[in-house]
Design an enzyme around this catalytic site. Sequence first.
Site, PDB file in Angstrom:
ATOM      1  N   ARG A 122       0.860  -1.186   0.000  1.00 43.66           N
ATOM      2  CA  ARG A 122       0.000   0.000   0.000  1.00 43.66           C
ATOM      3  C   ARG A 122       0.890   1.228   0.000  1.00 43.66           C
ATOM      4  NH1 ARG A 122      -1.972   0.660   6.323  1.00 43.66           N
ATOM      5  NH2 ARG A 122       0.108   0.462   7.198  1.00 43.66           N
ATOM      6  N   GLU A 161      -2.172   8.240   5.088  1.00 48.67           N
ATOM      7  CA  GLU A 161      -0.736   8.432   5.310  1.00 48.67           C
ATOM      8  C   GLU A 161       0.060   8.539   4.010  1.00 48.67           C
ATOM      9  OE1 GLU A 161       0.629   5.415   8.072  1.00 48.67           O
ATOM     10  OE2 GLU A 161      -0.120   6.575   9.747  1.00 48.67           O
ATOM     11  N   CYS A 168       9.424   7.388 -11.635  1.00 52.29           N
ATOM     12  CA  CYS A 168       9.131   6.935 -12.999  1.00 52.29           C
ATOM     13  C   CYS A 168       9.327   8.082 -13.997  1.00 52.29           C
ATOM     14  CB  CYS A 168       7.708   6.387 -13.075  1.00 52.29           C
ATOM     15  SG  CYS A 168       6.445   7.660 -13.110  1.00 52.29           S
ATOM     16  N   CYS A 171       7.104  11.016 -13.476  1.00 55.47           N
ATOM     17  CA  CYS A 171       7.525  11.852 -12.345  1.00 55.47           C
ATOM     18  C   CYS A 171       8.781  12.650 -12.698  1.00 55.47           C
ATOM     19  CB  CYS A 171       7.743  10.995 -11.099  1.00 55.47           C
ATOM     20  SG  CYS A 171       6.183  10.355 -10.447  1.00 55.47           S
ATOM     21  N   GLU A 320      -5.447   8.389  14.530  1.00 59.90           N
ATOM     22  CA  GLU A 320      -5.142   7.009  14.910  1.00 59.90           C
ATOM     23  C   GLU A 320      -4.273   7.016  16.156  1.00 59.90           C
ATOM     24  OE1 GLU A 320      -3.278   4.584  11.921  1.00 59.90           O
ATOM     25  OE2 GLU A 320      -4.489   5.454  10.315  1.00 59.90           O
ATOM     26  N   GLU A 368      -1.724  -7.272  10.076  1.00 58.88           N
ATOM     27  CA  GLU A 368      -2.126  -6.473  11.237  1.00 58.88           C
ATOM     28  C   GLU A 368      -3.041  -7.242  12.180  1.00 58.88           C
ATOM     29  OE1 GLU A 368      -3.209  -2.702   9.371  1.00 58.88           O
ATOM     30  OE2 GLU A 368      -1.203  -1.962   9.914  1.00 58.88           O
ATOM     31  N   LYS A 369      -3.048  -8.555  12.048  1.00 60.50           N
ATOM     32  CA  LYS A 369      -3.985  -9.324  12.881  1.00 60.50           C
ATOM     33  C   LYS A 369      -3.642  -9.272  14.370  1.00 60.50           C
ATOM     34  CE  LYS A 369      -1.909 -13.888  11.822  1.00 60.50           C
ATOM     35  NZ  LYS A 369      -0.922 -13.411  10.820  1.00 60.50           N
TER      36      LYS A 369
END
Length: 691
Positions: A122, A161, A168, A171, A320, A368-369
């Site tokens: 992500r 975030e 690339c 960019c 958060e 994230e469990k």
Amino acid sequence: MSSKPRQYPAINPSFPNMLHGGDYNPDQWIRTPEIWDEDMRLMNLAHCNTMSVGIFSWAMLEPEEGCYEFGWLDTIMDKLAAEGARAVLATPSGAWPAWLSKKYPEVMRIESNRHRNLHGGRHNHCFTSPVYREKTQKINRLLAERYKDHPALLVWHISNEYGGECHCDLCQNAFRDWLRKRYNHDIDALNLAWWTGFWSHRFNSFDQIESPAPHGEHSVHGHNLDWRRFVTAQTTDFMKQEMIPLRELTPNIPITTNMMGTYPGLDYWKMAPELDVISWDNYPSWHRDDRKTWQLASDIAFVHDINRCLKGGKPFMLMESTPSHVNWQPVNKLKRPGMHRLSSLQAVAHGADTVQYFQWRKSRGASEKFHGAVVDHVGHEHTRVFRDVTEVGLDLEKLSPVIGTTVRPDAAVIYDWENRWAIDDAQALRNGRGEKKYEEVCKQHYQAFWEQGIPVDVIDSECDFSGYKLVVAPMLYMLKPGVAERLTAFVEAGGTLVTTFFTGYVDQSDLCFLGGFPGPLKKVTGIWSEEIDSLYDTDTNGVRFSVDNELGLAGAWMAHTYCEIIHAEGARVAASYTTDFYADQPVLTVNDYGKGQAWHLAAMTEYGFLQAFYGKLAEKLTLLHSLDTELPEGVSAQLRTDGSTRFVFLMNYSEEEKTVAIPEKATDLLTGTECFGTVGLEPYGVVVLKI
Ligand code: GLA
Ligand code: ZN
């Protein structure tokens, strides 16, 4: 004092409550809708009123290109509304579905090593890609169209975030265009700013320029700086394009994006003007083995204060935090009893009007469990963490009178992102990660106020200084255009300025000032800094005050790490070094300038020196205190006020019981008890005085 507002409306005035809730991923539980009902029951039990939904939902909202499934989100939004709760609704650009990468590989970021990432993870999209921009804007538009009149819609949460950078070709071209604009199409202006005469790095045209790379150009500081500026500009531009449909369709819904404290990759001061409300994600590791609880609390307070200052004192959102522990720190220690409440209310004390968590319910699988959550895998409310969260929910309900209030401190500490970039890049002083110590020094100076209960703004060097009595500019190595002039004018008009070693060395392009440091601050500080000595950890020097120093400071303190060798050129010497070849040369000076004074501290010192120095300075300048009382070690006081009613958060960040004298008649908002004389604070205890 400044004419800034003393009281702000609630984040969304249609829901004037302290917000309490967290990141909620009902899309992970789509196969078990009975869990959705259970979530609603538990949400009410925990006194939560706001859930952040949709943060990583793109694949569930658009499972195939152009095929949308909003049904599940409709259900969740309706359920929240039915409970009287609200949604912080996210745009899903933080991660995207696999079909998108397959069809449009350009969305996958290219790292500085020039390799394209594979699909997955992500926060790793290209921020220039027209396809990614078009696709995100499309889904954002659909979300806004669908929920614009939904009673649950409270705040927009743009992406998640933002961070990192893409190298690339798209960019690279955008970077060149950005440079053309910055240097007015004049390649010689760029060559001068980047000092490309060095190592034959001269450019003939903008087309020859590439982003910095570990296996290519990375030693031209002006280049590195401009790249970082571009990354902030391009990320902000990406964020703005995400916002277009939201601004158009929901002009009254406030927009935020969750920031990451002092994350080095983005200059949040440049993003803040685009947002309606600031929010940030706070994950301190409490109960460490290397820092006292209260020292860490002071460091966190510093970051809360940045977030309050990003929009000039406007309350922010704690978007958060963990209700118990995270799963990514080296040691994921549980919050001890009382710490969840204390750390949550700390955010409120410094200006947050929300306490929100990652995450509401622990996921069953993936990375994230085992991250802390309000609802654990056990699935019921009979857990320590759930009880802690409920307690905070109840407290927040009592704190509604605090909503929208703020603080207008007399003192400000400058913490400047671009300055930090330049310092970290400098091959000088002590090299190596974290060795330059810019952030550490800023936090140390801040702590000297924090522990006295003196509220402080933490600002950028481009902020207005005129509302303050005292401005502290630790290691302000880079002076951007106009900053020295404004600091000088501030002192001339009666302000007190404190500068330190490594101040006033370079301009905005990281080009050294000629004619002696601190460059354009030489006049106001009345000093010349000739050399700077970097010490090994085992080296020390000493600080000895002049007998007749005007603050009446006494005692001997240690200097370490950095000792600048300075000459008083008009300034008076308040303290000198004790040893080495620069013994008896000045380490602390003061210069009268106009109606004000400029102090210069040439060395990094042990903390006790800062305590003594700022203690006296605060007294002399009669700086605003949150409460007129002596605070025992580990206890902080933080003020919020609308200008007439004062709310003073007394917080005990120690493992012992503490007593604080209360000079005025007050009521504890949390318990309703009258406090006068003294108040006792249990370990990690909090009292919110209403005066
Ligand atoms: C960040 C992210 C969240 C989550 C937490 C875990 O703040 O925004 O999605 O990964 O970290 O602490
Ligand atoms: Zn890119």
